[in-house]
Design a protein around this motif. Structure first.
Motif, PDB file in Angstrom:
ATOM      1  N   LYS A  63     -10.977   8.693   9.016  1.00 58.82           N
ATOM      2  CA  LYS A  63      -9.556   8.359   8.914  1.00 58.82           C
ATOM      3  C   LYS A  63      -9.308   6.902   9.296  1.00 58.82           C
ATOM      4  O   LYS A  63      -8.447   6.238   8.725  1.00 58.82           O
ATOM      5  N   GLU A  64     -10.071   6.393  10.247  1.00 55.21           N
ATOM      6  CA  GLU A  64      -9.896   5.012  10.690  1.00 55.21           C
ATOM      7  C   GLU A  64     -10.147   4.028   9.553  1.00 55.21           C
ATOM      8  O   GLU A  64      -9.439   3.045   9.397  1.00 55.21           O
ATOM      9  N   CYS A  68      -7.260   4.189   7.089  1.00 54.12           N
ATOM     10  CA  CYS A  68      -6.092   3.488   7.633  1.00 54.12           C
ATOM     11  C   CYS A  68      -6.274   1.976   7.559  1.00 54.12           C
ATOM     12  O   CYS A  68      -5.314   1.249   7.282  1.00 54.12           O
ATOM     13  N   TYR A  69      -7.485   1.506   7.800  1.00 55.20           N
ATOM     14  CA  TYR A  69      -7.782   0.077   7.691  1.00 55.20           C
ATOM     15  C   TYR A  69      -7.496  -0.411   6.272  1.00 55.20           C
ATOM     16  O   TYR A  69      -6.821  -1.423   6.077  1.00 55.20           O
ATOM     17  N   TRP A  80      -5.628   1.125   3.930  1.00 58.69           N
ATOM     18  CA  TRP A  80      -4.219   1.346   3.616  1.00 58.69           C
ATOM     19  C   TRP A  80      -3.350   0.234   4.201  1.00 58.69           C
ATOM     20  O   TRP A  80      -2.524  -0.350   3.503  1.00 58.69           O
ATOM     21  N   GLU A  81      -3.549  -0.076   5.473  1.00 64.32           N
ATOM     22  CA  GLU A  81      -2.739  -1.108   6.129  1.00 64.32           C
ATOM     23  C   GLU A  81      -2.977  -2.489   5.523  1.00 64.32           C
ATOM     24  O   GLU A  81      -2.037  -3.246   5.311  1.00 64.32           O
ATOM     25  N   TRP A 131      -1.980   7.968   0.477  1.00 65.09           N
ATOM     26  CA  TRP A 131      -3.188   8.571   1.016  1.00 65.09           C
ATOM     27  C   TRP A 131      -2.929  10.008   1.422  1.00 65.09           C
ATOM     28  O   TRP A 131      -1.804  10.393   1.691  1.00 65.09           O
ATOM     29  N   TYR A 177     -10.802  11.972   3.264  1.00 64.71           N
ATOM     30  CA  TYR A 177      -9.574  11.195   3.101  1.00 64.71           C
ATOM     31  C   TYR A 177      -9.624  10.427   1.784  1.00 64.71           C
ATOM     32  O   TYR A 177     -10.668   9.903   1.413  1.00 64.71           O
TER      33      TYR A 177
END
Length: 77
Positions: free
Chosen positions: A23-24, A27-28, A30-31, A42, A49
């Protein structure tokens, strides 16, 4: 679609999916894409994911090249 095939970012539809096991990492991506003005969606399912990008007729070849370059940069960074 042809432009993306050479970058291991293939899709047979207008939806490009990038898969992640962490997930990390998702998120990296996505951000960072959001900060660069690239909108994504997402979702999580059964411990995996997926980040989805939607391409349409209004995206130019330059838009797609920029997208591929951004993804490559994030993968290597």
């Amino acid at each position: 679609k042809k432009q993306l095939q050479g970058y291991e970012i293939c899709s047979s539809t207008h939806v490009i999916c990038l898969h992640f096991s962490q997930k990390e990492e998702l998120c990296y991506f996505w951000e960072n894409l959001l900060q660069r003005g690239i909108l994504t969606q997402w979702f999580a399912s059964n411990g995996s994911y997926t980040l989805r990008l939607f391409v349409n007729i209004h995206h130019t070849p330059d838009d797609l090249r920029m997208l591929v370059e951004e993804i490559k940069e994030l993968k290597s960074g």
